[in-house]
Write an enzyme that holds these catalytic residues in place. Structure first.
Site, PDB file in Angstrom:
ATOM      1  CE  LYS A   1      -5.695  10.712  -1.680  1.00 19.85           C
ATOM      2  NZ  LYS A   1      -4.399  10.255  -2.168  1.00 19.85           N
TER       3      LYS A   1
ATOM      4  CG  HIS B   1       4.275   2.451  -4.693  1.00 24.20           C
ATOM      5  ND1 HIS B   1       4.969   2.608  -3.522  1.00 24.20           N
ATOM      6  CD2 HIS B   1       3.286   3.356  -4.667  1.00 24.20           C
ATOM      7  CE1 HIS B   1       4.419   3.589  -2.830  1.00 24.20           C
ATOM      8  NE2 HIS B   1       3.388   4.060  -3.500  1.00 24.20           N
TER       9      HIS B   1
ATOM     10  CB  SER C   1       1.211  -0.950   4.170  1.00 24.15           C
ATOM     11  OG  SER C   1       0.177  -0.229   3.558  1.00 24.15           O
TER      12      SER C   1
END
Length: 164
Positions: free
Chosen positions: A163, A92, A75
């Site tokens: 998650k 994004h 990222s």
């Protein structure tokens, strides 16, 4: 939409504060600060218009933004260059290459197996979000740099994902 955006901001703020408090205790660090918190998939009133960024995030001149990879890819923290041709925005992430449903049924190979560690409360969601379900982020980042939308500031590789 404004109420939903405020709720999302408050949710992120509470989670970030819980993480900051835990890191302070574990790392014996008294000061931790938020580097960047930017919305995506929301309508914001800017430059005299309503801008709906779906899969995009603000990248006004001087703003910090995030271009996330998958759970198994880098990222990037980027600096917005405020390009009006792109509505002062950047992507994004790179987007999905495989539908969630295909990942759930195991019919998709994705072609990219990466080492990744994920803690989850729901195994189905973990499978849907596996790194193989996403396109590589580096070409997307390069394209945005070449089009004067952003400038890379830092690269991060996830070592653990939660998650929910």
């Amino acid at each position: 939409m404004g109420t939903a955006a405020l709720y999302a901001w408050l949710n992120r703020t509470v989670i970030a504060e819980m993480i900051r408090k835990s890191l302070r205790e574990v790392l014996d660090c008294e000061t931790c600060s938020l580097v960047v918190d930017v919305p995506h998939n929301v309508v914001l009133q800017e430059h005299g218009m309503n801008i709906h960024r779906k899969g995009a995030t603000p990248a006004r001149e001087g703003d910090l933004a995030l271009v996330p990879g998958s759970m198994g890819d880098y990222s990037y923290l980027v600096l917005g260059l405020g390009n009006p041709d792109w509505l002062w925005s950047c992507s994004h992430g790179a987007g999905r290459s495989v539908r969630r449903q295909a990942m759930r049924t195991g019919k998709a190979s994705g072609g990219r197996e990466m080492a990744w560690r994920c803690l989850t409360l729901n195994e189905e969601r973990k499978t849907e979000e596996a790194p193989a379900a996403y396109k590589p982020v580096a070409p997307v980042l390069t394209s945005q740099e070449e089009n004067a939308m952003i400038q890379s500031a830092a690269r991060f590789r996830p070592w653990l994902t939660l998650k929910a």
